[in-house]
Enzyme design. Structure first.
Site, PDB file in Angstrom:
ATOM      1  CB  SER A 126      -0.950   0.023   1.198  1.00 49.23           C
ATOM      2  OG  SER A 126      -1.802  -1.083   1.171  1.00 49.23           O
ATOM      3  CG  HIS A 177      -2.407   3.639   3.448  1.00 47.21           C
ATOM      4  ND1 HIS A 177      -3.737   3.394   3.220  1.00 47.21           N
ATOM      5  CD2 HIS A 177      -1.806   2.426   3.423  1.00 47.21           C
ATOM      6  CE1 HIS A 177      -3.930   2.102   3.069  1.00 47.21           C
ATOM      7  NE2 HIS A 177      -2.769   1.490   3.188  1.00 47.21           N
TER       8      HIS A 177
END
Length: 194
Positions: A126, A177
């Site tokens: 991610s 993230h």
């Protein structure tokens, strides 16, 4: 730009880096499911475990990018890479694309190591994928011709939804993230200014 119309063999030929990354994701996931290994062997050897990183296992700043815990995790990250990566691999070339991808993921993992407690562990692509999103945002701001208006109308809501969902789901490495996104944005900003 984000619609895949290639056959499987065409995709492999046109996007070898993305194909290799997804292959590595799948192989590590399948190895982790083999009964000859303890259930979490791959995770234990390759996860970003802050305590082990502190003790000198620096490869754990890289290897979590390739490991996924659970089929849904693998599917979501690999699908995102297949959907949003090809335009960048095509535009940047193989070497610059893999450098963007790895630099974003490693940056996200370094910040995770710095911010999170020593007991923290994480896996997943991610941070690197959010790095691709950050690169797109930089290009939208600096080089409008890099991405069409239609593609901007796709990528901007996806990034916003991705960031919002980061804070709404449990078990997400929020740090990876956000800092993956920031890392990709910085790389895009620097390359966009050239």
């Amino acid at each position: 730009m984000f619609v895949r119309t290639e056959s499987f063999s065409q995709f492999l030929r046109l996007y070898p880096v993305i194909s290799l990354l997804v292959f590595i994701h799948i192989v590590l996931f399948l190895v982790s499911a083999l009964p000859i290994f303890p259930q979490l062997w791959v995770y234990e050897q390759l996860a970003g475990v802050n305590l082990y990183i502190k003790e000198g296992e620096w490869w754990r700043l890289i290897t979590p990018i390739f490991v996924h815990l659970g089929f849904a995790h693998l599917l979501f990250n690999s699908f995102s890479l297949v959907l949003f990566g090809p335009p960048l691999e095509q535009r940047l070339g193989k070497v610059r694309f893999i450098l963007l991808y790895l630099a974003s993921g490693i940056f996200a993992n370094i910040i995770t190591y710095i911010i999170k407690p020593l007991t923290y562990s994480h896996v997943g692509a991610s941070g690197a994928i959010f790095g691709l999103f950050g690169f797109y945002i930089a290009m939208i701001l600096l080089k409008k011709q890099f991405i069409s208006k239609e593609s901007r109308q796709i990528i901007l809501p996806i990034v916003v939804i991705g960031v919002v969902m980061t804070f709404m789901q449990s078990g997400i490495n929020i740090t990876a993230h956000i800092f993956g996104l920031l890392g990709g944005f910085i790389i895009g900003w620097i390359s966009g200014k050239k």
